[in-house]
Design a protein around this motif. Sequence first.
Motif, PDB file in Angstrom:
ATOM      1  N   ALA A  75       1.293  -7.324   7.785  1.00 20.82           N
ATOM      2  CA  ALA A  75       2.260  -7.415   6.676  1.00 20.82           C
ATOM      3  C   ALA A  75       1.618  -8.272   5.587  1.00 20.82           C
ATOM      4  CB  ALA A  75       3.571  -8.037   7.135  1.00 20.82           C
ATOM      5  N   ASP A 114       8.219  -5.372   1.356  1.00 17.40           N
ATOM      6  CA  ASP A 114       9.193  -4.414   1.857  1.00 17.40           C
ATOM      7  C   ASP A 114       9.790  -4.930   3.163  1.00 17.40           C
ATOM      8  OD1 ASP A 114      10.344  -1.606   2.017  1.00 17.40           O
ATOM      9  OD2 ASP A 114       9.192  -1.686   3.877  1.00 17.40           O
ATOM     10  N   THR A 144       8.787  -3.203   6.383  1.00 16.91           N
ATOM     11  CA  THR A 144       7.460  -3.622   6.836  1.00 16.91           C
ATOM     12  C   THR A 144       7.527  -4.985   7.494  1.00 16.91           C
ATOM     13  OG1 THR A 144       6.358  -2.379   5.073  1.00 16.91           O
ATOM     14  CG2 THR A 144       5.113  -4.176   6.074  1.00 16.91           C
ATOM     15  N   CYS A 181       6.746  -5.871  11.453  1.00 13.17           N
ATOM     16  CA  CYS A 181       5.746  -6.885  11.798  1.00 13.17           C
ATOM     17  C   CYS A 181       6.318  -7.882  12.805  1.00 13.17           C
ATOM     18  CB  CYS A 181       5.280  -7.608  10.533  1.00 13.17           C
ATOM     19  SG  CYS A 181       4.159  -8.996  10.827  1.00 13.17           S
ATOM     20  N   LYS A 196      -3.332  -0.727   3.510  1.00  5.28           N
ATOM     21  CA  LYS A 196      -2.604   0.514   3.273  1.00  5.28           C
ATOM     22  C   LYS A 196      -1.118   0.261   3.003  1.00  5.28           C
ATOM     23  CE  LYS A 196      -5.716   3.317   6.122  1.00  5.28           C
ATOM     24  NZ  LYS A 196      -5.844   4.084   7.380  1.00  5.28           N
ATOM     25  N   LEU A 197      -0.623  -0.888   3.441  1.00  3.27           N
ATOM     26  CA  LEU A 197       0.803  -1.183   3.318  1.00  3.27           C
ATOM     27  C   LEU A 197       1.143  -2.030   2.098  1.00  3.27           C
ATOM     28  CD1 LEU A 197       1.609  -2.079   7.053  1.00  3.27           C
ATOM     29  CD2 LEU A 197       2.176   0.045   5.874  1.00  3.27           C
ATOM     30  N   SER A 252       1.673  -3.438  -1.556  1.00  3.50           N
ATOM     31  CA  SER A 252       1.921  -2.946  -2.910  1.00  3.50           C
ATOM     32  C   SER A 252       2.594  -4.065  -3.694  1.00  3.50           C
ATOM     33  CB  SER A 252       2.811  -1.699  -2.895  1.00  3.50           C
ATOM     34  OG  SER A 252       4.096  -2.015  -2.395  1.00  3.50           O
TER      35      SER A 252
END
Length: 281
Positions: free
Chosen positions: A86, A94, A97, A101, A189-190, A192
Amino acid sequence: MTQVVLITGCSKGGIGYALAKQFAQEKNLVFATTRNLDALEGLEEYGCEKEELDINSQASIDSVVQKIIDRVGHIDVLINNAGAPAVGAMMDIDLETAQRCVNTNVFGTLKVTRAVAKHMAKRGKGKIVNIGSVVGYTSTPWAGIYALSKAAVHSMSDTLRIELKPFGIQVVVVAPGAITSNFGNAGAKLVSVPEDSLYISVAKFIIARATASQGPGSTPTDVFATHVTKKVLKPVSPNYITFGATSWIFVVFYYLPSFIRDFFLYKRFGLNHIKTNKQQD
């Protein structure tokens, strides 16, 4: 003496894969697990048994543990390595997410521990190894959720170590530093940064945090696995095994006054570059 070792989170390219390989090379019977069996490709060459296991599913956990007990009668060492990343500011990340985690790293670890420990208790011996992190000692910006999950793993392990001692079960925390693995890429990839984020002006620092442990100075996975395996296979293991590039820094920070730690982390992770756009009264 051959020991039966169950390891979670053994996907190729990670520290679980390296640990499975190393324990097997030390002539132990290793049950390597992950959610996707294809990710365990190659471990059979070292004599590892491969099983599909989702640590967020109680049914999956119970099935795999019982299968091992039915087959070989016991589990000597459990290594709780499976985890979820995370990355992001606490204000932005998010929540789905974040919850994944924490559920995986904390409650998933606890679920597997409970399933295995009851069998160990019947035999009066066993060893449970929980993979924590150096950020479990000292949290950093942009990794707050992951750090709090690993701090919880450390705390949980401290309690389990005392509660399981009467049954002959040792509990060990492994706190990796910067170790070469695919975990950073999974986190990248997670991550943002929302356009309306308070931290949009330092987005590059947030994105870079995902792979901060994967620089040229990071400790090779096999070096880490060799060190940890040696410590775990001792009759009595240390309560904490802290190893890997930069790990000593996080331990020092743990003992330093918070204003010194905060000053360093504030600059290291780019918070001094934030454009606040304060409104004037």
